[in-house]
Design an enzyme around this catalytic site. Structure first.
Site, mmCIF file in Angstrom:
data_model
loop_
_atom_site.group_PDB
_atom_site.id
_atom_site.type_symbol
_atom_site.label_atom_id
_atom_site.label_comp_id
_atom_site.label_asym_id
_atom_site.label_seq_id
_atom_site.Cartn_x
_atom_site.Cartn_y
_atom_site.Cartn_z
ATOM 1 N N HIS A 244 -3.127 2.141 8.497
ATOM 2 C CA HIS A 244 -4.271 1.394 7.953
ATOM 3 C C HIS A 244 -4.481 0.157 8.809
ATOM 4 O O HIS A 244 -3.514 -0.530 9.152
ATOM 5 C CB HIS A 244 -3.986 0.989 6.504
ATOM 6 C CG HIS A 244 -5.006 0.048 5.931
ATOM 7 N ND1 HIS A 244 -6.338 0.359 5.869
ATOM 8 C CD2 HIS A 244 -4.896 -1.200 5.409
ATOM 9 C CE1 HIS A 244 -6.999 -0.652 5.334
ATOM 10 N NE2 HIS A 244 -6.150 -1.622 5.048
ATOM 11 N N HIS B 225 -7.661 -3.079 9.978
ATOM 12 C CA HIS B 225 -8.975 -3.699 9.771
ATOM 13 C C HIS B 225 -9.728 -3.702 11.101
ATOM 14 O O HIS B 225 -9.698 -4.690 11.836
ATOM 15 C CB HIS B 225 -8.805 -5.129 9.241
ATOM 16 C CG HIS B 225 -8.198 -5.184 7.871
ATOM 17 N ND1 HIS B 225 -7.874 -6.359 7.243
ATOM 18 C CD2 HIS B 225 -7.862 -4.180 7.014
ATOM 19 C CE1 HIS B 225 -7.373 -6.081 6.050
ATOM 20 N NE2 HIS B 225 -7.339 -4.770 5.891
ATOM 21 N N GLU C 197 -16.153 11.901 24.006
ATOM 22 C CA GLU C 197 -14.749 12.086 23.589
ATOM 23 C C GLU C 197 -14.590 11.995 22.071
ATOM 24 O O GLU C 197 -13.711 12.623 21.496
ATOM 25 C CB GLU C 197 -13.849 11.061 24.282
ATOM 26 C CG GLU C 197 -13.829 11.300 25.775
ATOM 27 C CD GLU C 197 -12.479 11.095 26.413
ATOM 28 O OE1 GLU C 197 -11.595 10.530 25.758
ATOM 29 O OE2 GLU C 197 -12.334 11.494 27.575
ATOM 30 N N HIS D 219 -14.006 -2.853 4.557
ATOM 31 C CA HIS D 219 -12.562 -3.163 4.525
ATOM 32 C C HIS D 219 -11.822 -2.675 5.772
ATOM 33 O O HIS D 219 -11.192 -3.462 6.456
ATOM 34 C CB HIS D 219 -11.941 -2.564 3.252
ATOM 35 C CG HIS D 219 -10.493 -2.888 3.089
ATOM 36 N ND1 HIS D 219 -9.918 -3.220 1.886
ATOM 37 C CD2 HIS D 219 -9.467 -2.930 3.979
ATOM 38 C CE1 HIS D 219 -8.635 -3.487 2.058
ATOM 39 N NE2 HIS D 219 -8.337 -3.296 3.316
ATOM 40 N N GLU E 111 0.831 -1.216 0.000
ATOM 41 C CA GLU E 111 0.000 0.000 0.000
ATOM 42 C C GLU E 111 0.865 1.266 0.000
ATOM 43 O O GLU E 111 0.386 2.351 0.323
ATOM 44 C CB GLU E 111 -0.931 0.020 1.222
ATOM 45 C CG GLU E 111 -2.017 -1.048 1.216
ATOM 46 C CD GLU E 111 -3.155 -0.753 0.240
ATOM 47 O OE1 GLU E 111 -3.127 0.306 -0.420
ATOM 48 O OE2 GLU E 111 -4.044 -1.611 0.130
#
Ligand code: ZN
Length: 273
Positions: free
Chosen positions: A149, A151, A180, A221, A126
């Site tokens: 990134h 999941h 918050e 994703h 990526e």
């Protein structure tokens, strides 16, 4: 900080050890939270040149072509997690799973500057998405040096619900579930509809979403988030996951959560840090 009088390699190795420590601890948390199964998750950190001595920067290393030029990142240095690496391995053995790379002056290639660990290691698949985001951050939020990134199960689950695949609805839900979240992420998240990862389109949509938000949800994703440090970026992801968890907890008890009311959100909006 460097040891005076040591060789260039030793200085670089010492730097790598220091610079990867925070990435390693965040990688451990991502794994422990169940947000980085198999080789999921990747992290990149743009470094300040002052972090490295000139001697290290001058070393020769093979130039590897980037899929597209990044003129706005010419000469910049990044710590990035390696392709096919597991976050639990990044946590346990960061030097074997994290690389130091330098973008060439014209932004068309990168060079691997690491000397320690695994010489076969290459940056995350990526990398291109990360560099697109970093190029935008240099202009829009230069203090944000981290792109992460992961999941995040709770957030992915939200985007499995068709009616929530809408930026406004997602943000109303996430900001309403905990004070918050609305305090620290007042702009909420951007939403990117499902597309194949690694494509130019998803890269462009993610950059667009992150121009106005510190995080973007990829439908079905995961999440991309930006921040000043790896810990701060993890905190943002953690807060969003907390909000999603509260919503699911209420729903799984058969209840419809009320969410913070408009006046409660307004009150929170007046708090100054
Ligand atoms: Zn992913």
């Amino acid at each position: 900080m460097f040891f005076a009088g040591t060789s260039m390699d030793k200085e670089r190795d010492y730097f790598m050890t220091e610079a990867t420590a925070e990435i390693a601890s965040v990688a451990s948390w991502l794994w422990q939270r169940g947000w980085a199964e198999r080789n999921a998750g990747n992290i990149s950190v743009r470094l300040e040149r002052a972090d490295l001595q000139e001697t290290i920067l001058k070393q020769e290393s093979k130039a590897i072509a980037l899929p597209k030029p990044f003129p706005g990142l010419g000469g910049q240095l990044f710590m990035v997690t390696g392709t096919n690496t597991r976050m639990r391995d990044v946590a346990a053995r960061p030097l074997e799973n994290v690389l130091l790379i330098k973008i060439t002056g014209d932004g068309t290639n990168y060079q691997i500057m690491s000397s320690t660990g695994n010489s076969q290691l290459r940056p995350t698949s990526e990398l291109s998405s990360h560099l697109c985001i970093h190029e935008m951050l240099v202009n829009k939020r230069p203090a944000h040096r981290v792109v992460m990134h992961a999941h995040v199960t709770e957030l992915i689950a939200l985007t499995q619900i068709r009616e929530l695949c809408d930026q406004q609805k997602l943000n109303s839900l996430l900001l309403g579930m905990h004070p918050e979240t609305s305090l620290f992420i007042p702009a909420g998240v951007g939403f990117v509809p499902f597309l194949l990862p690694g494509t130019t389109t998803i890269g462009e949509l993610t950059v667009n979403a992150l121009e106005d938000h510190d995080a973007a949800l990829w439908e079905k994703h995961g999440i991309f988030a930006t921040g000043r440090t790896p810990q701060e970026t993890f905190d943002l992801i953690d807060l969003l996951a907390k909000s999603a968890s509260i919503w699911f907890l209420c729903r799984s008890a058969g209840l419809d959560p009320e969410g913070l009311t408009g006046s409660q959100l307004e009150e929170l909006g007046r708090i100054k840090f």
